[in-house]
Design a protein around this motif. Sequence first.
Motif, short mmCIF file in Angstrom:
data_model
loop_
_atom_site.label_atom_id
_atom_site.label_comp_id
_atom_site.label_asym_id
_atom_site.label_seq_id
_atom_site.Cartn_x
_atom_site.Cartn_y
_atom_site.Cartn_z
N ASP A 53 59.00 4.41 -16.83
CA ASP A 53 57.99 5.46 -16.81
C ASP A 53 56.60 4.88 -16.66
OD1 ASP A 53 59.71 7.53 -17.05
OD2 ASP A 53 59.69 7.54 -19.24
N TYR A 54 56.40 3.81 -17.39
CA TYR A 54 55.09 3.18 -17.32
C TYR A 54 54.86 2.61 -15.92
CZ TYR A 54 51.36 -0.17 -18.15
OH TYR A 54 50.20 -0.89 -18.07
N ARG A 109 61.35 3.55 -20.92
CA ARG A 109 59.91 3.58 -21.17
C ARG A 109 59.17 2.72 -20.16
NH1 ARG A 109 56.61 6.26 -25.05
NH2 ARG A 109 58.10 7.84 -25.60
N PRO A 152 57.58 10.68 -20.60
CA PRO A 152 58.91 10.54 -20.04
C PRO A 152 59.30 11.84 -19.34
CG PRO A 152 58.89 9.92 -22.32
CD PRO A 152 57.54 10.45 -22.01
N GLU A 205 51.76 4.62 -26.96
CA GLU A 205 51.25 5.85 -26.38
C GLU A 205 49.74 5.86 -26.30
OE1 GLU A 205 53.08 8.61 -28.93
OE2 GLU A 205 55.04 8.33 -28.02
N LEU A 242 62.89 12.50 -26.13
CA LEU A 242 61.81 12.10 -25.25
C LEU A 242 61.14 13.33 -24.64
CD1 LEU A 242 63.39 8.97 -23.64
CD2 LEU A 242 61.53 9.09 -25.27
#
Lengths: 161, 936
Positions: B392-393, B389, B891, B360, B910
């Motif tokens: 999302d990134y 994850r 997220p 994060e 999340l």
Amino acid sequence: MIRAVLVINNQGKPRLAKFYNYTPVEQQQQIIRTIYSVLCLQSNFIDGASIFGQDTHLVYKLFATLYFVFVFDSSENELAMFDLIQVYVETLEKGFNNVCELDIVLNYTKMHTILNEMILGGQVVETNSQNIIQAVEEISKLEKVTAATKLISKSASILWG
Amino acid sequence: MGSQGGFNQSKEFLDLVKSIGETRSKSEEDRIILNEIETLKRRINDPDIPKRKMKEYIIRLVYIEMLGHDASFGYIHAVKMTHDDSLLVKRTGYLAVTLFLNEDHDLIILIVNTIQKDLKSDNFLVVCAALNACCKLINEETVPAVIQQVVELLGHQKEAVRKKAVMALHSFHQRSPASVNHLVLNFRKKLSDNDPGVMGATLCPLYDLIAVDVTPYKDLVASFVNILKQVAERRLPKTYDYHSTPAPFIQIKLLKILALLGSGDKKSSEQMYTVIGDILRKSDTASNIGNAIIFECICCISSIQPSPKLLESAADAIAKFLKSDSHNLKYMGIDALGRLIRISPEIAEQHQLAVIDCLEDPDDTLKRKTFELLYKMTKSSNVEVIVDRMIDYMISINDSHYKTETASRCVELAEQFAPSNHWFIQTMNKVFQHAGDLVNPKVAHNLMRLIAEGFGEDDDAADSQLRSSAVESYLKIVDDPKLPSVFLQVICWVLGEYGTADGKYSASYISGKLCDVAEAHSGDDAVKAYAVTALMKVYCFEKAAGRKTSLLPECQSLLEELSASHSTDLQQRAYEFQAILNLDANAIENIMPLDASCEDIEIDKTLSFLDNYVQTALEQGAEPYISENERSGTLNISNITNRSPYEHPTHSLRFEAYEVPKPVVPTKLPPADTYPTELVPVSVPESSYQPTLSSGPDVGSGSGSNELRLRLDGVQKKWGKPAYSSSSSSSVSNFDSRTTAVNGATQSDHVTAKSRELRQPAVDVSEEKQKLAASLFGGKTGKPERKQSGSAVAHSKASRTTNHGEDKVQQPTTVTTAVQSPPPDLLDLGEPTGAVNSYSSVADPFKQLEGLLDLSQDGNAGTTSSSGPDLMALYSEPSGQNQKDNMNSAPNPSNHAASLSKGPNLKDALDKDALVRQMGVNPTSQNPNLFSDLLG
């Protein structure tokens, strides 16, 4: 091995660019621009894969107005490279007494001489700043001597030069 | 103006630098430099120019070239300068030449002679300058000219020269190993040079040599260990110390070499254990360089034959890195963790929270490294969390390189570890939606194949369920105007093939959607081609099923438009469709069999169905067919195998023109490759249709699809059952162990329940992280989602639930296995854990969770923070509005909703994770989007 050593000022102007593998001028500029654009993150390590190709890393450090950037592959250790920057800057400091950006611009050759004493063909050869300075001073002393003798025979050299 | 050491520059140069420094725009700078170039061009060609001036001009040229302008007009002058007698001028010349030229430049040949001469010089500085130039300028062809001299210089009395000679030899070896191979022994010899600097330099070429082939250097292990020991024990002169660490760069190089030598070699590794352990213990953790050595030790430890003791100290060192405040050290820690995890996967578990912190972190480098770590530690138990994850990134970044990389990693992980078909399709949808143009088109074909074939099992019900869910999900997103082309092709294909299969959607509805797609993406021929073929399939299936069908008006107009298309492929498809419209249901069923995309297409390569025709033709007096070889053989005996018309220059007659059958095949093949539809294993429509046109194309497209089949079969291995089925078998026993462990924790819970309630309000940060950690690592657990209701009643109820957990858990297992397999190895880390997080239960997941999570919270309440009920209650309120502000940083629940539908607990986790960060509660997290804006 070390792929490149770059010094870029905080406006993105290159102050020193040394590539250990031949890189065409346009590509050098492109690389300098890209590198400058990523130089404001928090950590001093950047993954160089998108700039230099697979398996490359960047380490940089900001001193006053100058970013010192080393590009290298996985055969070097990131933290060690980080310290190599320190060595380089320490050496410059010793060589110039309180180094500033202008010194670096104007003493371009000296920058290179120092760098050449530290890194040869992309490999670190010397990390003791005292030794480096000694070598550089020896060179400049000799250069002065030859320059002085040259002055005497200047008229002659003009004739055939 | 810096005036030290004779590097003085003139006022002109100073002015140039100043004026460039003061420019406001790039064009202004360019103008100044162009002026300068003009001046220099004029002056540099002046024959009477003094040497000193010349030197300065060259420096100015170098400067200009560094700023990105062409200075090639001055190269020759730089070369000339290297010939000069004056050391100053010569060195400037060498410097300029090494910066200007590459080793293959034409001018190099003019320098080689000078280098040769300078290598023989009495002045060691001249020799050094020449060696410097050697490193950069000597290529394979010129190596023989200087190599003898360089080797001789290895014995020079000055260590600076020896050192540089070693490096020059190294650079020759890099450029052309063949010409230096016989001299490799010299490197070994130089290892025992009495100057440590030369020895250190020798390590560089040795490292490269050992990296290529380890075996010839195994005997050096003892020497390396010995040297390393001496260095670490400060036997070297003080001058080699750096920040009071003895010769760190030599240590690092040695550790790297040892890592190579010890890899998979028990005997060699054992020799190293002591020294590595010593260094690891002694290194100074306060200094940067000390940490560099520690990191190198960890790398070495992870590479050589593992030693439990060393692994332990490596893990400790990693812990220190990760706990550090310095981003650099965290980065190294993550890197080291990624290396060590291959040997001892369990150490990741201790650092899960630190890893999540790094994940994060706003710093992109650190984040990327962490994703790399996650990628390495993905298994079927945590694949969902990790891939989510990553997606999302992926959505949040703009850099196409990393986007592509992340996307392909997502695909790879999903293919390897997908817990269920449904999840896989959802994940693929997301990847395609956000990075569709960046993923390999092969991925799209795999996806279509998966939908067509299922997991290769005979479970037709599951397959059709998969297809309907795919159809449904595609219908939902197909109207999105920004879908990438590849993904649209997949959508069209699936809709055409299975859109009407389950009877849920009418043919006209599907056709309408397909027409919309073709219309909305009118610039994309590939998509249109897919759409029109899909329309054709929908129509055919309807007609074959005996239903009354009529073309929609928009479909009709689309056909008209396409039959006048510039693309011959589209035209062909449109005409084929129109031809099919006139056929009866029976014929159509043969042309477009329902759900036959996986059927093998049988190709009769001998064209036996034409036998009768040939027979009649022969009987009617036609010439019998002579095979191509025989034909050319009769014509030109020397060229039996040579079919190319251009290779018979001596022929006066062009016999080749009469070879009819041959060209048909190759000309038909390329289109088969370029048009995506035919790349799909489903070339049924085309190839079963084409035989009526001609026999040539049939063979062509048939072999085309044959090739494809082969290629895709290779891919199927990835999809093989093992990972998938093994999971379901192990899941039950795993859950047993978990429940018992939790029961163990139950007792202590009641005792401390009260004290915990007191502690709770003070704590706010790490709850979500722990939860995430638990789902990633299967380690220590997080807290329950519905903590706010965590009263005494809930507690007792919860603990009761867990006591019966065994029964309850098994129930969902049996329910869900049909659709999905529960993640298996959740608990192989042996923790009483919130691994449940990624486990989904159809029964009541919350009840179990409450119990489980509450209980285990006790265990870590002392060491980590726990969350207050009040805060959590607050968070759950404003979720809707906040989420909008911050789509990328966290997220996004809407993104997760689909893929996580079977794990409600995880989704909540999340969500809250996102919320906590939006509310600024968590100090370590910021909106990464801010940074990406900054970075442009």
